[in-house]
Motif scaffolding. Sequence first.
Motif, mmCIF file in Angstrom:
data_model
loop_
_atom_site.group_PDB
_atom_site.id
_atom_site.type_symbol
_atom_site.label_atom_id
_atom_site.label_comp_id
_atom_site.label_asym_id
_atom_site.label_seq_id
_atom_site.Cartn_x
_atom_site.Cartn_y
_atom_site.Cartn_z
ATOM 1 N N LEU A 1 0.811 -1.213 0.000
ATOM 2 C CA LEU A 1 0.000 0.000 0.000
ATOM 3 C C LEU A 1 0.847 1.267 0.000
ATOM 4 O O LEU A 1 0.323 2.351 -0.186
ATOM 5 N N LYS A 2 2.143 1.128 0.190
ATOM 6 C CA LYS A 2 3.013 2.300 0.233
ATOM 7 C C LYS A 2 2.953 3.081 -1.079
ATOM 8 O O LYS A 2 2.820 4.307 -1.067
ATOM 9 N N ASP A 3 3.020 2.396 -2.217
ATOM 10 C CA ASP A 3 2.973 3.084 -3.508
ATOM 11 C C ASP A 3 1.649 3.818 -3.699
ATOM 12 O O ASP A 3 1.619 4.941 -4.187
ATOM 13 N N LEU A 4 0.554 3.172 -3.306
ATOM 14 C CA LEU A 4 -0.755 3.816 -3.415
ATOM 15 C C LEU A 4 -0.814 5.040 -2.501
ATOM 16 O O LEU A 4 -1.269 6.111 -2.907
ATOM 17 N N SER A 5 -0.331 4.896 -1.280
ATOM 18 C CA SER A 5 -0.295 6.022 -0.351
ATOM 19 C C SER A 5 0.561 7.154 -0.904
ATOM 20 O O SER A 5 0.179 8.328 -0.828
ATOM 21 N N ASP A 6 1.717 6.804 -1.467
ATOM 22 C CA ASP A 6 2.593 7.821 -2.052
ATOM 23 C C ASP A 6 1.906 8.557 -3.199
ATOM 24 O O ASP A 6 2.064 9.768 -3.359
ATOM 25 N N ARG A 7 1.135 7.825 -4.000
ATOM 26 C CA ARG A 7 0.410 8.449 -5.121
ATOM 27 C C ARG A 7 -0.616 9.453 -4.597
ATOM 28 O O ARG A 7 -0.714 10.575 -5.079
ATOM 29 N N PHE A 8 -1.392 9.040 -3.577
ATOM 30 C CA PHE A 8 -2.370 9.954 -2.985
ATOM 31 C C PHE A 8 -1.670 11.187 -2.427
ATOM 32 O O PHE A 8 -2.105 12.312 -2.653
ATOM 33 N N THR A 9 -0.574 10.969 -1.688
ATOM 34 C CA THR A 9 0.161 12.072 -1.065
ATOM 35 C C THR A 9 0.713 13.033 -2.109
ATOM 36 O O THR A 9 0.616 14.254 -1.954
ATOM 37 N N VAL B 1 -6.797 5.139 -7.687
ATOM 38 C CA VAL B 1 -6.668 3.678 -7.674
ATOM 39 C C VAL B 1 -6.507 3.148 -9.098
ATOM 40 O O VAL B 1 -5.663 2.300 -9.356
ATOM 41 N N ASP B 2 -7.305 3.678 -10.035
ATOM 42 C CA ASP B 2 -7.178 3.247 -11.434
ATOM 43 C C ASP B 2 -5.772 3.519 -11.977
ATOM 44 O O ASP B 2 -5.194 2.672 -12.659
ATOM 45 N N ALA B 3 -5.217 4.685 -11.652
ATOM 46 C CA ALA B 3 -3.878 5.016 -12.105
ATOM 47 C C ALA B 3 -2.834 4.104 -11.473
ATOM 48 O O ALA B 3 -1.848 3.736 -12.100
ATOM 49 N N HIS B 4 -3.077 3.703 -10.233
ATOM 50 C CA HIS B 4 -2.151 2.824 -9.531
ATOM 51 C C HIS B 4 -2.206 1.392 -10.089
ATOM 52 O O HIS B 4 -1.183 0.764 -10.304
ATOM 53 N N VAL B 5 -3.409 0.910 -10.350
ATOM 54 C CA VAL B 5 -3.602 -0.463 -10.803
ATOM 55 C C VAL B 5 -3.305 -0.591 -12.296
ATOM 56 O O VAL B 5 -2.705 -1.562 -12.735
ATOM 57 N N GLY B 6 -3.767 0.396 -13.053
ATOM 58 C CA GLY B 6 -3.646 0.331 -14.504
ATOM 59 C C GLY B 6 -2.337 0.745 -14.986
ATOM 60 O O GLY B 6 -1.671 0.405 -15.833
#
Length: 66
Positions: free
Chosen positions: A13-21, A61-66
């Motif tokens: 989840l670190k990458d997702l958290s970093d993207r949000f931040t 989330v879409d940007a993170h997954v896709g």
Amino acid sequence: MLNFRDIAWLPQLKDLSDRFTADGYELVVFGGGIRDHLLERPPADLDLLSDARPEEQAEEVDAHVG
């Protein structure tokens, strides 16, 4: 507050958290996952909360997954 980096079973989840931040949002874990962490057992599920609007969350989330 627990940080994603502080919880061994949350590195994914670190990458997702970093993207949000990076986009100016906060992303936190709450609920049973935190309880499970404090009891030193694997989480049954994860509950996430963000200050981003629902459509912004979907984009992140879409940007993170896709």
